[in-house]
Design a protein around this motif. Sequence first.
Motif, PDB file in Angstrom:
ATOM      1  N   CYS A 133       0.852  -1.187   0.000  1.00  0.00           N
ATOM      2  CA  CYS A 133       0.000   0.000   0.000  1.00  0.00           C
ATOM      3  C   CYS A 133       0.889   1.238   0.000  1.00  0.00           C
ATOM      4  CB  CYS A 133      -0.889  -0.011   1.237  1.00  0.00           C
ATOM      5  SG  CYS A 133      -1.732   1.558   1.471  1.00  0.00           S
ATOM      6  N   CYS A 136       0.046   3.441   3.496  1.00  0.00           N
ATOM      7  CA  CYS A 136       0.475   3.051   4.840  1.00  0.00           C
ATOM      8  C   CYS A 136       1.665   2.087   4.833  1.00  0.00           C
ATOM      9  CB  CYS A 136      -0.691   2.428   5.613  1.00  0.00           C
ATOM     10  SG  CYS A 136      -1.197   0.832   4.974  1.00  0.00           S
ATOM     11  N   CYS A 152      -6.225  -1.395  -0.232  1.00  0.00           N
ATOM     12  CA  CYS A 152      -5.820  -1.544   1.164  1.00  0.00           C
ATOM     13  C   CYS A 152      -7.053  -1.439   2.059  1.00  0.00           C
ATOM     14  CB  CYS A 152      -4.808  -0.465   1.532  1.00  0.00           C
ATOM     15  SG  CYS A 152      -4.332  -0.535   3.269  1.00  0.00           S
ATOM     16  N   TYR A 154      -7.275  -0.735   5.027  1.00  0.00           N
ATOM     17  CA  TYR A 154      -7.137   0.307   6.063  1.00  0.00           C
ATOM     18  C   TYR A 154      -7.432   1.701   5.529  1.00  0.00           C
ATOM     19  CZ  TYR A 154      -5.113  -3.269   8.978  1.00  0.00           C
ATOM     20  OH  TYR A 154      -4.930  -4.404   9.711  1.00  0.00           O
ATOM     21  N   ASP A 155      -7.018   1.960   4.276  1.00  0.00           N
ATOM     22  CA  ASP A 155      -7.196   3.333   3.761  1.00  0.00           C
ATOM     23  C   ASP A 155      -7.701   3.374   2.327  1.00  0.00           C
ATOM     24  OD1 ASP A 155      -4.794   2.644   2.375  1.00  0.00           O
ATOM     25  OD2 ASP A 155      -3.691   3.239   4.172  1.00  0.00           O
TER      26      ASP A 155
HETATM   27 ZN   LIG Z   1      -2.882   1.186   3.394  1.00  0.00          ZN
END
Ligand SMILES: [Zn+2]
Length: 190
Positions: A133, A136, A152, A154-155
Amino acid sequence: MVRKRKRKEEQKFKLDKRTQYYLNTLVDIIGKMYGDTARKVIEHIIESGGSAPEETLGRDAGVKSNEARKILQKLANEALLTCRGKKVGDKVLHFWTLNLDQVEGILVNRLKRTREKLETLLKYEEENILYECPTCGRKYTLDNALDNDFRCPYDDTILMETNKEEIIELLKKKIKEIDDELRKLGVRVA
Ligand SMILES: [Zn+2]
């Protein structure tokens, strides 16, 4: 007579280039494995001609006596040192002596183990496509990336295939360095 005997003792630990090389490598490895105190202890024994009494070792090597004793024990467990009592004046001192003939084997085993680990890493890098990613920096295997539609979790950034060339080159370089070391130690390397 005395003079003659002294000279003979000095010759006992005469270091040729090859032995010197082993010992330098050994000091490095001991330092990495057991820390700086251990490094000082083994250096002190080498500088003392391969043998030093436990009773003064801590003071002479500049380390705490109880720590020195623990390290001596650990190195004895590796068959690197042997302890023998020797009468000096009216006292018995415990001399720790470096087993020169063990040094080569210990070095070779250590290098071979490291090489195996590097080979495993290299194989993993070569066989697995990894995604990263850009936001991150988390890494994903192909399966993980597929599960997350190449985003990703997470984001939500779109995952990029990692540049493995650099890692692979680095691992190959390290393996080559170990092979060179092994050759210097007289080990046949494919
Ligand atoms: Zn990420």
